[in-house]
Motif scaffolding. Sequence first.
Motif, PDB file in Angstrom:
ATOM      1  N   SER A   9     -18.480  16.933  44.046  1.00 11.73           N
ATOM      2  CA  SER A   9     -19.312  17.271  42.884  1.00 11.73           C
ATOM      3  C   SER A   9     -20.701  16.644  42.927  1.00 11.73           C
ATOM      4  CB  SER A   9     -18.603  16.909  41.576  1.00 11.73           C
ATOM      5  OG  SER A   9     -18.473  15.512  41.448  1.00 11.73           O
ATOM      6  N   SER A  10     -20.835  15.469  43.524  1.00  9.04           N
ATOM      7  CA  SER A  10     -22.156  14.840  43.562  1.00  9.04           C
ATOM      8  C   SER A  10     -23.125  15.626  44.439  1.00  9.04           C
ATOM      9  CB  SER A  10     -22.053  13.394  44.056  1.00  9.04           C
ATOM     10  OG  SER A  10     -21.608  13.358  45.400  1.00  9.04           O
ATOM     11  N   GLU A  11     -22.615  16.450  45.330  1.00  7.74           N
ATOM     12  CA  GLU A  11     -23.456  17.318  46.156  1.00  7.74           C
ATOM     13  C   GLU A  11     -23.525  18.731  45.593  1.00  7.74           C
ATOM     14  OE1 GLU A  11     -21.793  17.083  50.040  1.00  7.74           O
ATOM     15  OE2 GLU A  11     -22.335  15.001  50.318  1.00  7.74           O
ATOM     16  N   ARG A  47     -23.145  19.730  42.349  1.00  6.75           N
ATOM     17  CA  ARG A  47     -23.881  19.812  41.081  1.00  6.75           C
ATOM     18  C   ARG A  47     -25.379  20.050  41.298  1.00  6.75           C
ATOM     19  NH1 ARG A  47     -21.626  15.906  38.582  1.00  6.75           N
ATOM     20  NH2 ARG A  47     -20.301  17.207  37.287  1.00  6.75           N
TER      21      ARG A  47
END
Length: 125
Positions: free
Chosen positions: A92-94, A96
């Motif tokens: 998710s950190s990439e 999003r």
Amino acid sequence: ASAGGIAAVVSALRAHGESRAGVAEQGCAALRDLAVDDDNEKAIASAGGIAAVLSALRAHGGSHAGVAENGCFALLCLSSDATSLSSLKSQSSEIRPAVETAMSAHSSNANIQKWGASVLKKLGQ
């Protein structure tokens, strides 16, 4: 898909998706269509399809509406199975910022807005 189609699409997307927007667009569309089937969704996630779609979306999502649309929709289709959703959330950190960039760059495209927002919601935003 059972004859190696998923692996071939993921492989092509990995090899050419970052450098060629057309390959990225069509590869994301193919994975999107294949992911409608639950078994295919799991196979795509296992084959690294989520990362391949993400790479294509990061490379072209801000400049190519077709990649943005198919990439966001593919990620959404790869989030209905619990295992696939877990894989999606682990990235998710990439994912999003890639989805947010696509949505921002193509703010007048209703499909990108709808599918991008749905992906962000699945990620817990």
